[in-house]
Design a protein around this motif. Structure first.
Motif, PDB file in Angstrom:
ATOM      1  N   THR A  65       6.577   0.267  -6.753  1.00  0.00           N
ATOM      2  CA  THR A  65       7.519   0.806  -7.738  1.00  0.00           C
ATOM      3  C   THR A  65       8.860   1.194  -7.109  1.00  0.00           C
ATOM      4  O   THR A  65       9.839   1.378  -7.816  1.00  0.00           O
ATOM      5  CB  THR A  65       6.931   2.051  -8.430  1.00  0.00           C
ATOM      6  N   GLY A  66       8.882   1.369  -5.784  1.00  0.00           N
ATOM      7  CA  GLY A  66      10.105   1.804  -5.099  1.00  0.00           C
ATOM      8  C   GLY A  66      10.338   3.296  -5.196  1.00  0.00           C
ATOM      9  O   GLY A  66      11.367   3.798  -4.765  1.00  0.00           O
ATOM     10  N   LYS A  67       9.377   4.025  -5.754  1.00  0.00           N
ATOM     11  CA  LYS A  67       9.518   5.472  -5.912  1.00  0.00           C
ATOM     12  C   LYS A  67       9.041   6.193  -4.662  1.00  0.00           C
ATOM     13  O   LYS A  67       8.127   5.739  -3.970  1.00  0.00           O
ATOM     14  CB  LYS A  67       8.713   5.956  -7.123  1.00  0.00           C
ATOM     15  N   GLU A 102       0.828  -1.199   0.000  1.00  0.00           N
ATOM     16  CA  GLU A 102       0.000   0.000   0.000  1.00  0.00           C
ATOM     17  C   GLU A 102       0.868   1.258   0.000  1.00  0.00           C
ATOM     18  O   GLU A 102       1.916   1.312   0.641  1.00  0.00           O
ATOM     19  CB  GLU A 102      -0.881  -0.002   1.250  1.00  0.00           C
ATOM     20  N   LEU A 103       0.417   2.257  -0.736  1.00  0.00           N
ATOM     21  CA  LEU A 103       1.092   3.547  -0.777  1.00  0.00           C
ATOM     22  C   LEU A 103       1.160   4.126   0.636  1.00  0.00           C
ATOM     23  O   LEU A 103       0.174   4.090   1.374  1.00  0.00           O
ATOM     24  CB  LEU A 103       0.324   4.499  -1.697  1.00  0.00           C
ATOM     25  N   GLN A 104       2.313   4.645   1.001  1.00  0.00           N
ATOM     26  CA  GLN A 104       2.496   5.195   2.350  1.00  0.00           C
ATOM     27  C   GLN A 104       2.725   6.701   2.250  1.00  0.00           C
ATOM     28  O   GLN A 104       3.631   7.149   1.551  1.00  0.00           O
ATOM     29  CB  GLN A 104       3.694   4.537   3.035  1.00  0.00           C
ATOM     30  N   VAL A 105       1.906   7.457   2.958  1.00  0.00           N
ATOM     31  CA  VAL A 105       2.061   8.908   3.004  1.00  0.00           C
ATOM     32  C   VAL A 105       2.134   9.303   4.466  1.00  0.00           C
ATOM     33  O   VAL A 105       1.257   8.957   5.256  1.00  0.00           O
ATOM     34  CB  VAL A 105       0.879   9.637   2.314  1.00  0.00           C
ATOM     35  N   THR A 106       3.198  10.010   4.819  1.00  0.00           N
ATOM     36  CA  THR A 106       3.376  10.426   6.209  1.00  0.00           C
ATOM     37  C   THR A 106       3.727  11.901   6.278  1.00  0.00           C
ATOM     38  O   THR A 106       4.375  12.440   5.379  1.00  0.00           O
ATOM     39  CB  THR A 106       4.495   9.627   6.904  1.00  0.00           C
ATOM     40  N   SER A 108      -0.139  15.084  -3.579  1.00  0.00           N
ATOM     41  CA  SER A 108      -1.345  14.549  -4.234  1.00  0.00           C
ATOM     42  C   SER A 108      -1.162  14.465  -5.744  1.00  0.00           C
ATOM     43  O   SER A 108      -1.551  13.471  -6.373  1.00  0.00           O
ATOM     44  CB  SER A 108      -2.557  15.427  -3.921  1.00  0.00           C
ATOM     45  N   MET A 109      -0.556  15.500  -6.314  1.00  0.00           N
ATOM     46  CA  MET A 109      -0.320  15.496  -7.767  1.00  0.00           C
ATOM     47  C   MET A 109       0.658  14.389  -8.149  1.00  0.00           C
ATOM     48  O   MET A 109       0.480  13.722  -9.172  1.00  0.00           O
ATOM     49  CB  MET A 109       0.199  16.862  -8.218  1.00  0.00           C
ATOM     50  N   TRP A 110       1.687  14.165  -7.341  1.00  0.00           N
ATOM     51  CA  TRP A 110       2.649  13.098  -7.615  1.00  0.00           C
ATOM     52  C   TRP A 110       1.960  11.734  -7.594  1.00  0.00           C
ATOM     53  O   TRP A 110       2.204  10.897  -8.444  1.00  0.00           O
ATOM     54  CB  TRP A 110       3.787  13.140  -6.594  1.00  0.00           C
ATOM     55  N   ILE A 111       1.073  11.539  -6.624  1.00  0.00           N
ATOM     56  CA  ILE A 111       0.336  10.271  -6.525  1.00  0.00           C
ATOM     57  C   ILE A 111      -0.552  10.071  -7.739  1.00  0.00           C
ATOM     58  O   ILE A 111      -0.592   8.985  -8.321  1.00  0.00           O
ATOM     59  CB  ILE A 111      -0.482  10.212  -5.207  1.00  0.00           C
ATOM     60  N   GLU A 112      -1.241  11.129  -8.140  1.00  0.00           N
ATOM     61  CA  GLU A 112      -2.102  11.020  -9.323  1.00  0.00           C
ATOM     62  C   GLU A 112      -1.291  10.677 -10.565  1.00  0.00           C
ATOM     63  O   GLU A 112      -1.707   9.831 -11.364  1.00  0.00           O
ATOM     64  CB  GLU A 112      -2.863  12.334  -9.532  1.00  0.00           C
ATOM     65  N   GLN A 113      -0.147  11.307 -10.744  1.00  0.00           N
ATOM     66  CA  GLN A 113       0.701  11.021 -11.898  1.00  0.00           C
ATOM     67  C   GLN A 113       1.250   9.596 -11.845  1.00  0.00           C
ATOM     68  O   GLN A 113       1.385   8.924 -12.864  1.00  0.00           O
ATOM     69  CB  GLN A 113       1.854  12.017 -11.994  1.00  0.00           C
ATOM     70  N   LEU A 114       1.549   9.128 -10.657  1.00  0.00           N
ATOM     71  CA  LEU A 114       2.098   7.796 -10.468  1.00  0.00           C
ATOM     72  C   LEU A 114       1.113   6.726 -10.923  1.00  0.00           C
ATOM     73  O   LEU A 114       1.486   5.734 -11.530  1.00  0.00           O
ATOM     74  CB  LEU A 114       2.467   7.598  -8.989  1.00  0.00           C
ATOM     75  N   TYR A 115      -0.168   6.939 -10.633  1.00  0.00           N
ATOM     76  CA  TYR A 115      -1.187   5.931 -10.945  1.00  0.00           C
ATOM     77  C   TYR A 115      -1.975   6.237 -12.207  1.00  0.00           C
ATOM     78  O   TYR A 115      -2.907   5.539 -12.546  1.00  0.00           O
ATOM     79  CB  TYR A 115      -2.133   5.768  -9.763  1.00  0.00           C
ATOM     80  N   ARG A 116      -1.611   7.297 -12.903  1.00  0.00           N
ATOM     81  CA  ARG A 116      -2.328   7.682 -14.122  1.00  0.00           C
ATOM     82  C   ARG A 116      -2.090   6.672 -15.229  1.00  0.00           C
ATOM     83  O   ARG A 116      -2.958   6.386 -16.039  1.00  0.00           O
ATOM     84  CB  ARG A 116      -1.889   9.065 -14.569  1.00  0.00           C
ATOM     85  N   TYR A 117      -0.921   6.112 -15.315  1.00  0.00           N
ATOM     86  CA  TYR A 117      -0.575   5.236 -16.445  1.00  0.00           C
ATOM     87  C   TYR A 117      -0.824   3.807 -16.161  1.00  0.00           C
ATOM     88  O   TYR A 117      -0.861   3.167 -15.297  1.00  0.00           O
ATOM     89  CB  TYR A 117       0.885   5.446 -16.850  1.00  0.00           C
TER      90      TYR A 117
END
Length: 94
Positions: A72-74, A50-54, A85-94
């Motif tokens: 992905t290790g990113k 699961e994506l971790q945001v802290t 939030s924008m980074w997360i959206e871009q990460l899962y956009r593709y």
């Protein structure tokens, strides 16, 4: 030099005997223990993929956000929630 000068002895105060000292120490101990327990349970129940945001605080007291995708290790860090939030959206956009 005046021979009538007297030195006052320092008064010793034992703060460990005061009830308020024990209350503060006891409260800090239990708060710390509770925090450790919460982190342990959260880690135990978390999905490892699961994506971790802290939210974190640096040594200067500045608050920032850190996101990590174990699949992905990113990772990404920013002082702005919107940027994360924008980074997360871009990460899962593709």
């Amino acid at each position: 030099m005046n021979n009538q000068t007297k030195c006052l002895e320092a008064e010793e105060i034992d703060i460990t005997c005061s009830p308020s000292f024990y209350k503060k120490v006891n409260l800090n101990f239990w708060e710390s223990l509770h925090s450790i327990w919460e982190k342990f349970v959260r880690q135990l129940l978390a999905d490892p993929n699961e994506l971790q945001v802290t939210q974190k605080v640096d040594r200067h007291g500045n608050i920032y956000w850190q996101a990590y995708d174990p699949v992905t290790g990113k990772s990404f860090a920013s002082g702005s929630e919107v940027d994360v939030s924008m980074w997360i959206e871009q990460l899962y956009r593709y």
